[in-house]
Design a protein around this motif. Structure first.
Motif, PDB file in Angstrom:
ATOM      1  N   VAL A  74      51.912  51.197 -18.033  1.00  0.00           N
ATOM      2  CA  VAL A  74      52.927  51.745 -18.956  1.00  0.00           C
ATOM      3  C   VAL A  74      52.247  52.614 -20.020  1.00  0.00           C
ATOM      4  O   VAL A  74      52.720  53.716 -20.336  1.00  0.00           O
ATOM      5  N   ILE A  75      51.131  52.135 -20.531  1.00  0.00           N
ATOM      6  CA  ILE A  75      50.401  52.929 -21.538  1.00  0.00           C
ATOM      7  C   ILE A  75      49.970  54.271 -20.940  1.00  0.00           C
ATOM      8  O   ILE A  75      50.065  55.322 -21.581  1.00  0.00           O
ATOM      9  N   ILE A 168      62.507  43.584 -22.621  1.00  0.00           N
ATOM     10  CA  ILE A 168      61.929  44.060 -21.345  1.00  0.00           C
ATOM     11  C   ILE A 168      60.471  44.353 -21.634  1.00  0.00           C
ATOM     12  O   ILE A 168      60.145  45.396 -22.198  1.00  0.00           O
ATOM     13  N   ASP A 169      59.620  43.429 -21.311  1.00  0.00           N
ATOM     14  CA  ASP A 169      58.216  43.582 -21.659  1.00  0.00           C
ATOM     15  C   ASP A 169      57.336  43.338 -20.433  1.00  0.00           C
ATOM     16  O   ASP A 169      57.821  42.956 -19.359  1.00  0.00           O
ATOM     17  N   ALA A 170      56.058  43.571 -20.626  1.00  0.00           N
ATOM     18  CA  ALA A 170      55.110  43.423 -19.520  1.00  0.00           C
ATOM     19  C   ALA A 170      55.081  41.973 -19.025  1.00  0.00           C
ATOM     20  O   ALA A 170      54.965  41.721 -17.818  1.00  0.00           O
ATOM     21  N   ASP A 171      55.220  41.047 -19.933  1.00  0.00           N
ATOM     22  CA  ASP A 171      55.189  39.620 -19.575  1.00  0.00           C
ATOM     23  C   ASP A 171      56.341  39.280 -18.626  1.00  0.00           C
ATOM     24  O   ASP A 171      56.141  38.766 -17.523  1.00  0.00           O
ATOM     25  N   ARG A 172      57.555  39.597 -19.024  1.00  0.00           N
ATOM     26  CA  ARG A 172      58.723  39.258 -18.201  1.00  0.00           C
ATOM     27  C   ARG A 172      58.731  40.018 -16.882  1.00  0.00           C
ATOM     28  O   ARG A 172      59.086  39.466 -15.850  1.00  0.00           O
ATOM     29  N   MET A 173      58.372  41.296 -16.948  1.00  0.00           N
ATOM     30  CA  MET A 173      58.401  42.079 -15.708  1.00  0.00           C
ATOM     31  C   MET A 173      57.468  41.450 -14.680  1.00  0.00           C
ATOM     32  O   MET A 173      57.799  41.356 -13.506  1.00  0.00           O
ATOM     33  N   ILE A 195      61.867  51.444 -14.027  1.00  0.00           N
ATOM     34  CA  ILE A 195      61.989  51.041 -15.446  1.00  0.00           C
ATOM     35  C   ILE A 195      60.869  51.673 -16.274  1.00  0.00           C
ATOM     36  O   ILE A 195      61.115  52.216 -17.351  1.00  0.00           O
ATOM     37  N   TRP A 196      59.654  51.651 -15.748  1.00  0.00           N
ATOM     38  CA  TRP A 196      58.547  52.271 -16.502  1.00  0.00           C
ATOM     39  C   TRP A 196      58.852  53.734 -16.799  1.00  0.00           C
ATOM     40  O   TRP A 196      58.570  54.242 -17.876  1.00  0.00           O
ATOM     41  N   ARG A 197      59.437  54.399 -15.819  1.00  0.00           N
ATOM     42  CA  ARG A 197      59.665  55.839 -15.963  1.00  0.00           C
ATOM     43  C   ARG A 197      60.755  56.152 -16.986  1.00  0.00           C
ATOM     44  O   ARG A 197      60.803  57.265 -17.507  1.00  0.00           O
ATOM     45  N   VAL A 198      61.644  55.193 -17.228  1.00  0.00           N
ATOM     46  CA  VAL A 198      62.711  55.477 -18.211  1.00  0.00           C
ATOM     47  C   VAL A 198      62.446  54.819 -19.575  1.00  0.00           C
ATOM     48  O   VAL A 198      63.269  54.883 -20.479  1.00  0.00           O
TER      49      VAL A 198
END
Lengths: 429, 171
Positions: A74-75, A168-173, A195-198
């Motif tokens: 994501v970063i 919606i975070d890295a942990d939950r995803m 999701i990452w793209r939006v």
């Protein structure tokens, strides 16, 4: 000096969810190699769920790597759009990797019985006398504190916190996809790359382009389904109830001076309420399962029975509790006592609030941060107000209460015992 | 059986009406830090300490019909007001012996704004973290609290602690 030095050669972990997990930074590689992080291999991600879904043997080690990988990707996307302050990258990656490092064996039950807190242990591991602290402190003396602040959600840059910990975070995803994969269920899936793209950083929060609403809806549906079908599965909850009762019983026996055949040396400081960080780090699920195994031969009948139930998956049955049955426990407890079954260990109510994580509720203004959609005109709208699907899920309250009990034990009581008849009537068995 | 739920319901009864989930969250957190027996787990979020467990308990109490929830649409969003129902009176009647009687403190907390209680609970949260300067941390978190409000919150916390100490003494 480790600092932000790159490795000579990229390291990769083969992973069933992300295909590959890429490590390019020496700092991350050294953190993964610490004993505190390696310990996570011996702690299951889903606790007692393996007794319901046999595939659910995956560990917090794999999940932690997965969260790191999502944060990294994501970063990279944010950076490619010029939406990210690169000076926060390594801090974010370390926090993503270490966010669960304080989890102990069967954390939820342990916390309930012994009052431990895995989040406090995460802070202690990062800030205390550990290898992880030493690795982090090579960056700068205040770097471990910054990592601890991000994980504790108290770091000043809220965007960094949001990446690791928000609706919606890295942990939950990672855990939704990973848990769906390992349990074998088909309803935990969603299009993570979409999701990452939006995702869009706006001020100090991450919002989602409205054109990606359907991907976000899928994610919310996944959370909903996984909660009711996996996390709050009644068989898993039954195993959790028994596990909790074993811990209660062992603690009480120890405090009453019971003479264990197999003295739980590794748990003594826990029973005495003075567990040090060193003691905590020596506990893992192998240790706990060892005691459960050997306690099947203890003199105490209750401890012996509960351990045998857990090890051999002879779990408690349950009945759904309605409002009218909420006060039945006084009569039931009396009948149990009369029948020689201790209700303190063999009757237990489990509620949806005992396993509350992963509900999406938009809440009130400033109660907590909801999921926001970024509309074409730049305005932000809360998800459930735009999405009929999410609105339906969040608008309808669903809660659950079950009473757990050992049906086999009740049925094995002598038929002429009056208490047996009363118990059978009250429990509808 | 549902002791923790009964304690929450009792606090709402003592307050009469609690205007807002956020306010209730902060009230329970503050009472917990004052040493009253609330067992909900709180995490820090963007608006101070928050408990998902408590959110679910509220839903459960509403579903059982023990609490009445009334949504008020206001300019800045919805505020949910809670009060105990008749069935709720019956419910907490089963738990009389375990319910903390903190009516004065509850009324005092309930009379403050949710935003002020956010500040109070945030200061209490950081006070518990060793080596942390709570006042500085609150300023760094970029929430809209002035030094004057922080000062008032400090006085308020001291008052609550004194009141708590009196309650212990009277027992």
């Amino acid at each position: 000096m480790t600092g932000f030095e790159k490795l000579n050669e990229e390291k990769v972990f083969k992973d069933p969810v992300h295909r590959y997990i890429h490590v390019r930074d020496r700092l991350i590689w050294e953190l993964i190699g610490t004993p505190e992080f390696q310990r996570l291999r011996r702690i299951r991600q889903l606790g007692t769920t393996f007794l319901t879904f046999h595939g659910a043997e995956h560990s917090r080690f794999g999940h932690s790597l997965g969260v790191y990988e999502i944060a990294r990707r994501v970063i990279d996307i944010f950076k490619s759009r010029g939406d990210w302050d690169d000076s926060e990258t390594m801090l974010s990656l370390c926090a993503a990797l270490l966010h669960d490092v304080g989890h102990g064996p069967f954390s939820h039950s342990f916390e309930k019985v012994f009052g431990t807190n895995h989040e406090q242990f995460t802070q202690k591991i990062i800030l205390g006398d550990t290898e992880i602290h030493r690795v982090l402190a090579q960056v700068s003396p205040d770097f471990p504190k910054k990592v601890a602040d991000v994980i504790g959600k108290t770091y000043e840059n809220r965007l960094v916190v949001s990446l690791i910990s928000s609706q919606i975070d890295a942990d939950r995803m990672d855990y939704l996809l990973r848990d769906a994969y390992f349990t074998g269920v088909s309803y935990g899936h969603f299009d993570m790359e979409r999701i990452w793209r939006v995702m869009r950083p706006v001020g100090d929060q991450i919002v989602f382009k409205s054109s990606g609403m359907h991907a976000v809806e899928d994610y919310i549906m996944s959370r909903y389904q996984m909660y009711w079908q996996v996390y709050f599965h009644p068989v898993t909850r039954s195993a959790e109830v028994i596990l909790t009762q074993i811990l209660h019983r062992a603690k009480r026996l120890y405090n009453e001076g019971f003479s264990f055949k197999n003295v739980p040396l590794q748990m003594v400081s826990l029973f005495e309420g003075k567990m040090s960080l060193k003691d905590y780090l020596r506990l893992d699920e192998s240790v706990i399962m060892y005691y459960f195994q050997v306690w099947q031969d203890e003199e105490d009948e209750i401890l012996r029975d509960l351990c045998s139930r857990f090890m051999n998956r002879r779990l408690f049955k349950y009945m759904q509790l309605s409002k009218d049955q909420l006060y039945a426990d006084e009569e039931l407890s009396g009948a149990f006592r009369e029948a020689g079954i201790d209700p303190e260990y063999y009757l237990e109510v489990d509620s949806s609030s005992d396993c509350p994580y992963d509900f999406y509720r938009p809440g009130e203004e400033e109660e907590r941060r909801p999921i926001q959609l970024k509309m074409p005109d730049g305005s932000l709208h809360e998800l459930s107000r735009e999405s009929d699907v999410v609105g339906a899920i969040t608008g309808k309250r669903r809660t659950d209460h079950k009473l757990y009990f050992p049906k086999d034990m009740v049925l094995s009581l002598p038929d002429d015992l009056p208490a047996k008849k009363r118990i059978i009537e009250l429990l509808h068995i | 059986m549902l002791e923790d739920h009964a304690k929450i319901a009792a606090i709402i009864k003592q307050a009469g009406v609690i205007a807002g989930r956020k306010k209730l969250q902060k009230m329970i957190y503050i009472l917990q830090t004052m040493g009253f027996p609330f067992h909900e787990t709180f995490h820090f979020n963007f608006f101070g300490p928050h408990s998902d467990e408590l959110t679910m308990q509220l839903e459960e109490l509403c579903n059982f019909g023990f609490l009445l929830e009334h949504p008020d649409e206001e300019s800045d969003g919805i505020t949910y007001r809670y009060r105990l129902s008749e069935a709720g009176e019956g419910f907490i009647g089963h738990y009389k012996e375990i319910l903390p009687d903190v009516r004065n403190m509850t009324e005092k907390l309930s009379g403050e704004s949710a935003s002020f209680l956010e500040l109070v609970s945030t200061l209490l949260y950081f006070d518990q973290i060793p080596g942390e300067s709570a006042n500085e941390k609150v300023r760094a978190l970029d929430r809209p609290f002035s030094d004057k409000e922080i000062g008032r919150a400090r006085v308020y916390i001291a008052d609550l602690q004194a009141e708590r100490a009196d309650l212990s003494f009277s027992k």
